[in-house]
Design an enzyme around this catalytic site. Structure first.
Site: not given
Length: 641
Positions: A285, A325, A443, A495-496
């Site tokens: 993440e 994501t 996150h 994911d990013h």
């Protein structure tokens, strides 16, 4: 004075003025928050406020629709009734509370994403359990709600003392007298719906200025309205045959042979023995490249990843395709460009896609999507379960396996310990395995178990990054003792990035991510500095496995000498191609722009707008129009043999 406001529609005027004032205050607060990143000049500031007021006015026009209809149909005897007086006062306070609450929400959304409400906010309204839980864990909600209640109360008290609402309630009108104002107030949203777009907000080359020009409520409504974008309608197009020919040229390789004239199906042909190495894909993440010392980060937050990078295939010029994501999942699993609108993961018709999951399964692998949260979020379970993966999510963790969790899922240690157990299970069944593991600890609210690292939990992103790194380090130590370790390839990729906003429409630094492919018994350590993106992961791994297979992938083998360097990146509206130090961007309204990358590091990108290169225009159109056309025609599906 009272005569000027003595009609029931003065209540609509009140809503307009309150909304405009609160929106202007919100815009000012966000502007001050971003003072170091915006373009400061009298003209730019004037544009921000004037065009911003226009969007606020349009937003208020949508907001008042139910109130206009209510006032039109409300009979006079009920309008003047004492009970209606109390209802009006109560509703006025609720309306004030909602407007102030929206302003506070905008602040926190801006703090997290540096944009006004968008697709993410729409998703937040859909997945209320996770989002409300995240908010409760991240912010002092009791204090915030008390402050919002107090501010709303003060404004309401001022209105009450001025007798503004009382004067409105004492007016009389017939339904005939109410026809004209009703028509006028309903005409405002009707005209706006037909003619107003977010193009009016594009006042500057600085994206922060453009975002400040928008209205949060309008942007939210626009995101609902535009969650699907038809490529042919909104973007530059070419003839289908030319697009397909160009696309085939771009994705062609020495080992491929195209099978059909109407799509990109091709045989990837390899000679020699195929390998059955296990694959553990850890998708982290929000792992921006700027966090790794190995890529030049300022802080030392990832000692374990930095150490692994030195022993791995380390891709240093690697880019995420999107900012969510689901975009990363889509790109990695399907090897497709980020087509406009919603990610394929979240679209209703996303079953039986040409997925790497099916290829692994047909090679005899056990394939699992392993996630520490509830996989219904973002439609993940639906997507993976119908595209070649079995599901292991929060519901599959026992109480003993769940030692710490937030609303997003179990901590990364628990997730990776579960991954080890699933790998052990496949090994005991004498099955090679492919695990797609999605982490959550990096996150917000940035919570993790105490005592693991030297940064206290719930103190910010740095601690979450360092804990994630710690969890992966512990996972690798345990994995090395497993009998399947020597036959396993570990892929660590983001994911990013952790942020997506920048001064430019597609800031390259906000898409740059690390990719580490670690298999000390299989692969020689090497730094790979070719420009590539997430769509290239699976074709590269299949090449390492020396597999022959049918392909509909848009990505290619990065390690091949014939690999054509480029990265496909985008937002839900902007579609980009980064190649040869140039960035070409497609936008709705059939616009195209081209930039030369003057300077880029982990923290910023500087561009210079240049003339369009016609070869790059043909290439970017071939990728995005081609992907959209083939998806529309369902030619990107898996054909069972």
């Amino acid at each position: 004075m009272k005569e000027n406001r003595a009609n029931r529609y003065s209540f609509i005027n009140l809503i307009f003025w309150l909304f405009l004032i609160i929106s202007a205050i919100t815009r000012t607060v966000l502007l001050v928050k971003s003072i170091d990143t915006i373009e400061l000049s009298f003209v730019e500031i004037a544009k921000i406020y004037l065009i911003g007021a226009f969007y606020d006015f349009v937003s208020a026009g949508y907001l008042v629709i139910p109130f206009v209809l209510y006032l039109f149909f409300m009979p006079q005897k009920f309008f003047s009734h004492t009970a209606h007086r109390y209802v009006t006062y109560a509703f006025t306070y609720i309306l004030l509370f909602g407007a102030v609450f929206l302003a506070f929400s905008e602040w926190f959304f801006w703090e997290e994403f540096s944009v006004r409400f968008n697709f993410i906010a729409v998703d937040y309204l859909v997945y209320t359990k996770e989002v409300i839980g995240n908010i409760r864990e991240s912010y002092p909600m009791g204090i915030l709600l008390s402050v919002i209640t107090a501010i709303s109360g003060v404004v309401f008290y001022v209105l009450y003392k001025l007798d503004y609402i009382e004067d409105i309630l004492n007016t009389k009108s017939t339904i005939k007298q109410r026809l004209k104002p009703t028509f006028i107030y309903l005409l405002i949203p009707a005209i706006s719906f037909a003619s107003v777009t977010d193009n009016f907000s594009k006042i500057s080359k600085n994206q922060y200025n453009n975002e400040l020009t928008k209205s949060g409520l309008y942007s939210l409504l626009a995101a609902f309205r535009n969650n699907m974008l038809d490529y042919d309608k909104f973007y530059i197009t070419d003839k289908e045959e030319s697009v397909l020919a160009n696309l085939k040229k771009e994705i062609d390789s020495n080992s491929s042979a195209f099978l059909n004239s109407n799509d990109i199906t091709r045989d990837i042909i390899k000679s020699g023995e195929e390998k059955d190495y296990n694959i553990v894909m850890i998708v982290v993440e929000s792992l921006s490249g700027k966090f790794l010392k190995a890529l030049g980060a300022e802080k030392e937050l990832t000692p374990n990843l930095d150490s692994l990078a030195n022993e791995s295939l380390f891709f240093t010029n690697y880019y995420a395709t999107g900012t969510r994501t689901v975009r990363g999942m889509e790109a990695i699993t399907l090897s497709v460009p980020p087509t406009p609108g919603r990610s394929i993961v979240k679209r209703p018709d996303n079953h039986n896609m040409f997925s790497s999951g099916f290829i692994f399964k047909n090679k005899g692998y056990e394939t699992k999507f392993i996630y520490g949260g509830h996989g219904y979020f973002d439609n993940m379970n639906e997507f993976f379960s119908n595209n070649g993966f079995d599901i292991v999510d929060r519901t599959d963790f026992s109480d003993e396996e769940d030692t710490f969790h937030t609303v997003w899922g179990v901590c990364d240690e628990d997730l990776l310990n579960k991954t080890l157990k699933e790998a052990d299970s496949s090994y005991k069944a004498h099955k090679p395995f492919m695990s797609f593991v999605m982490t959550t600890s990096n996150h917000r609210p940035y919570d993790y178990p105490d005592g693991k690292i030297d940064i206290p939990s719930h103190t910010g992103r740095d601690g979450a990054v360092k804990y994630m790194d710690y969890a992966i380090g512990e996972f690798m130590k345990k994995a090395k003792d497993k009998p399947w370790f020597k036959n396993t390839i570990f892929v660590i990729v983001a994911d990013h990035c952790s942020t997506s906003a920048g001064k430019t429409e597609i800031p390259l630094d906000k898409y740059r991510i690390p990719m580490i492919v670690y298999a000390p018994e299989i692969l020689k350590a090497q730094v790979v500095d070719k420009v590539a993106s997430q769509i290239d992961i699976m074709p590269t791994l299949f090449s390492v496995l020396n597999w022959s297979y049918k392909s509909k992938f848009y990505g290619s083998d990065i390690l091949s000498p014939s690999f054509k360097e480029r990265a496909l990146i985008g937002t839900y509206q902007k579609l980009g191609l980064y190649k040869e130090n140039k960035l070409v961007v497609l936008s709705p309204a059939k616009k195209i722009k081209s930039y030369e990358v003057v300077e880029q590091d982990l923290y910023d990108t500087k561009y210079k707008e240049i003339q369009i290169d016609r070869n790059l225009e043909a290439e970017i159109v071939s990728y995005y129009q081609g992907a959209s056309t083939l998806h529309k025609k369902r030619l990107d599906r898996y054909e069972w043999q």
